[in-house]
Design a protein around this motif. Structure first.
Motif, PDB file in Angstrom:
ATOM      1  N   PHE A  11     -55.174  24.262 -52.694  1.00  0.00           N
ATOM      2  CA  PHE A  11     -55.427  24.353 -51.253  1.00  0.00           C
ATOM      3  C   PHE A  11     -56.541  25.368 -51.037  1.00  0.00           C
ATOM      4  O   PHE A  11     -56.412  26.540 -51.397  1.00  0.00           O
ATOM      5  CB  PHE A  11     -54.176  24.772 -50.485  1.00  0.00           C
ATOM      6  CG  PHE A  11     -54.144  24.254 -49.076  1.00  0.00           C
ATOM      7  CD1 PHE A  11     -53.303  23.223 -48.715  1.00  0.00           C
ATOM      8  CD2 PHE A  11     -54.996  24.787 -48.106  1.00  0.00           C
ATOM      9  CE1 PHE A  11     -53.291  22.723 -47.420  1.00  0.00           C
ATOM     10  CE2 PHE A  11     -54.987  24.301 -46.808  1.00  0.00           C
ATOM     11  CZ  PHE A  11     -54.139  23.261 -46.471  1.00  0.00           C
ATOM     12  N   ILE A  14     -57.489  29.144 -46.199  1.00  0.00           N
ATOM     13  CA  ILE A  14     -56.209  29.664 -45.700  1.00  0.00           C
ATOM     14  C   ILE A  14     -56.459  30.329 -44.349  1.00  0.00           C
ATOM     15  O   ILE A  14     -56.485  31.554 -44.220  1.00  0.00           O
ATOM     16  CB  ILE A  14     -55.596  30.666 -46.708  1.00  0.00           C
ATOM     17  CG1 ILE A  14     -55.551  30.056 -48.106  1.00  0.00           C
ATOM     18  CG2 ILE A  14     -54.189  31.060 -46.257  1.00  0.00           C
ATOM     19  CD1 ILE A  14     -54.753  28.780 -48.206  1.00  0.00           C
ATOM     20  N   GLY A  18     -54.368  26.302 -42.155  1.00  0.00           N
ATOM     21  CA  GLY A  18     -54.198  26.080 -43.580  1.00  0.00           C
ATOM     22  C   GLY A  18     -53.065  26.879 -44.195  1.00  0.00           C
ATOM     23  O   GLY A  18     -52.361  26.400 -45.093  1.00  0.00           O
ATOM     24  N   ALA A  22     -50.169  24.997 -46.339  1.00  0.00           N
ATOM     25  CA  ALA A  22     -49.922  25.300 -47.743  1.00  0.00           C
ATOM     26  C   ALA A  22     -48.486  25.770 -47.951  1.00  0.00           C
ATOM     27  O   ALA A  22     -47.845  25.452 -48.962  1.00  0.00           O
ATOM     28  CB  ALA A  22     -50.910  26.358 -48.222  1.00  0.00           C
ATOM     29  N   SER A  36     -59.400  31.159 -50.996  1.00  0.00           N
ATOM     30  CA  SER A  36     -60.006  31.428 -49.705  1.00  0.00           C
ATOM     31  C   SER A  36     -61.015  32.546 -49.911  1.00  0.00           C
ATOM     32  O   SER A  36     -60.933  33.300 -50.877  1.00  0.00           O
ATOM     33  CB  SER A  36     -58.943  31.857 -48.685  1.00  0.00           C
ATOM     34  OG  SER A  36     -59.496  32.062 -47.409  1.00  0.00           O
ATOM     35  N   THR A  68     -58.664  20.588 -48.724  1.00  0.00           N
ATOM     36  CA  THR A  68     -59.647  21.536 -48.199  1.00  0.00           C
ATOM     37  C   THR A  68     -59.523  21.570 -46.687  1.00  0.00           C
ATOM     38  O   THR A  68     -59.390  20.546 -46.029  1.00  0.00           O
ATOM     39  CB  THR A  68     -61.088  21.154 -48.596  1.00  0.00           C
ATOM     40  OG1 THR A  68     -61.356  19.799 -48.239  1.00  0.00           O
ATOM     41  CG2 THR A  68     -61.293  21.318 -50.091  1.00  0.00           C
ATOM     42  N   MET A  69     -59.531  22.792 -46.143  1.00  0.00           N
ATOM     43  CA  MET A  69     -59.386  22.988 -44.702  1.00  0.00           C
ATOM     44  C   MET A  69     -60.262  24.184 -44.349  1.00  0.00           C
ATOM     45  O   MET A  69     -59.797  25.324 -44.270  1.00  0.00           O
ATOM     46  CB  MET A  69     -57.918  23.258 -44.350  1.00  0.00           C
ATOM     47  CG  MET A  69     -57.631  23.337 -42.864  1.00  0.00           C
ATOM     48  SD  MET A  69     -57.689  21.727 -42.097  1.00  0.00           S
ATOM     49  CE  MET A  69     -56.833  22.070 -40.554  1.00  0.00           C
ATOM     50  N   THR A 100     -60.752  19.195 -43.034  1.00  0.00           N
ATOM     51  CA  THR A 100     -61.718  19.788 -42.112  1.00  0.00           C
ATOM     52  C   THR A 100     -62.214  18.712 -41.154  1.00  0.00           C
ATOM     53  O   THR A 100     -62.416  17.567 -41.555  1.00  0.00           O
ATOM     54  CB  THR A 100     -62.931  20.329 -42.893  1.00  0.00           C
ATOM     55  OG1 THR A 100     -62.482  21.103 -43.995  1.00  0.00           O
ATOM     56  CG2 THR A 100     -63.852  21.128 -42.007  1.00  0.00           C
TER      57      THR A 100
END
Length: 292
Positions: A11, A14, A18, A22, A36, A68-69, A100
């Motif tokens: 992941f 964060i 996010g 997670a 992150s 992915t965020m 995203t």
């Protein structure tokens, strides 16, 4: 089948949403590597059993399903492409799921490059804000090959209650643009309604009791109008990211030779708030446009 016993999840990103997302994956029993730019943001996850990865490359080398965020399309490009990116370092047969809100064209580019490496790329932007992320009730809009969707669906259902396959790569991002267009104009209406109630000498909280359950009802009216009245403008979703989304939608509409006057007006109002230093406030801080 992707299970906690045979799947390691990565992941990346964060942030406001996010971190909660997670956390749900950890609670479901999955081994998680997180990355992150600011390690401190991930500390709660690390305390709860997640492992730290120092780079996106390390995540790609250790995980077979990677979320992915991040903030902007440029961040997505940086993470996915290049020698240290997810595509170059990911294993054949792995899954890359970008949540995203980004450009549909970029989602297609990622898919095409990943496909060459035997990797399935999925665009899966979400709606529901910080509340939806915390409660795992997000709406997730998915674009990818149908077989890839079926494989990752059980994991996505740990994050949202409305996971919908929208079609080929890029379709998830196009759907998210529809979502943002609807929210943008609706937020103007929500703010104007609250300001009108105040100027008319009404109790706006009492007004909400009537209008949230009628034809005017919306997620923003029910969830964000109370925050406006409480003076709580902490972000469930940042203004700076919403402006990014609106710009993507306007650009995509122009490609389709479509006018979006409501969206353009909303963006112009938010642009003015940014000039006043509100870029890190929540989108419901549009209320301040009438108050300043």
């Amino acid at each position: 089948m992707l299970t906690p016993e045979n799947t390691v999840i990565g992941f990346i990103g964060i942030g406001v949403m996010g971190k909660s997302m997670a956390g749900h994956l950890i609670n479901a029993g999955y081994s998680i590597f997180v990355y992150s730019r600011t390690k401190e943001k991930a500390q709660d996850l690390l305390d709860n059993g997640a492992e730290w990865a120092s780079t996106a490359k390390e995540v790609a080398e250790k995980a077979s399903v990677i979320f992915t965020m991040v903030g902007y399309p440029r961040d997505v490009e940086e993470i996915y492409f290049g020698e240290n990116g997810l595509i170059h370092n990911g294993a054949s047969g792995s899954y890359l799921i970008d949540m995203t809100t980004s450009a549909p064209s970029l989602a297609i580019k990622i898919y095409e490059q990943a496909k060459k490496e035997g990797i399935q790329a999925i665009d899966a932007p979400v709606s529901g804000g910080d509340v939806g992320a915390k409660e795992a009730t997000l709406s997730i809009m998915v674009g990818c090959e149908r077989e890839a969707f079926d494989e990752v669906l059980p994991i996505l259902e740990l994050l949202g209650t409305n996971v919908v396959y929208q079609g080929n790569p890029g379709a998830g991002q196009h759907t998210k643009m529809c979502n943002q267009i609807a929210i943008a104009s609706n937020m103007i209406g929500v703010c104007e309604a609250i300001i009108y109630a105040e100027k008319a000498g009404l109790d706006p909280e009492n007004v909400l009791k009537s209008i949230t359950t009628g034809a005017a009802g919306s997620w923003s009216l029910s969830n964000l109008a109370p925050r406006m009245l409480a003076g709580n403008f902490e972000p469930g979703f940042y203004i700076k990211h919403f402006i990014k989304d609106m710009k993507i939608a306007i650009d995509e509409a122009e490609k389709m030779e479509m006018e979006v006057p409501g969206l353009s007006l909303a963006k112009s109002l938010y642009d003015q708030l940014v000039e006043k230093g509100e870029e890190n406030s929540g989108t419901h801080a549009l209320y301040k446009f009438w108050k300043n």
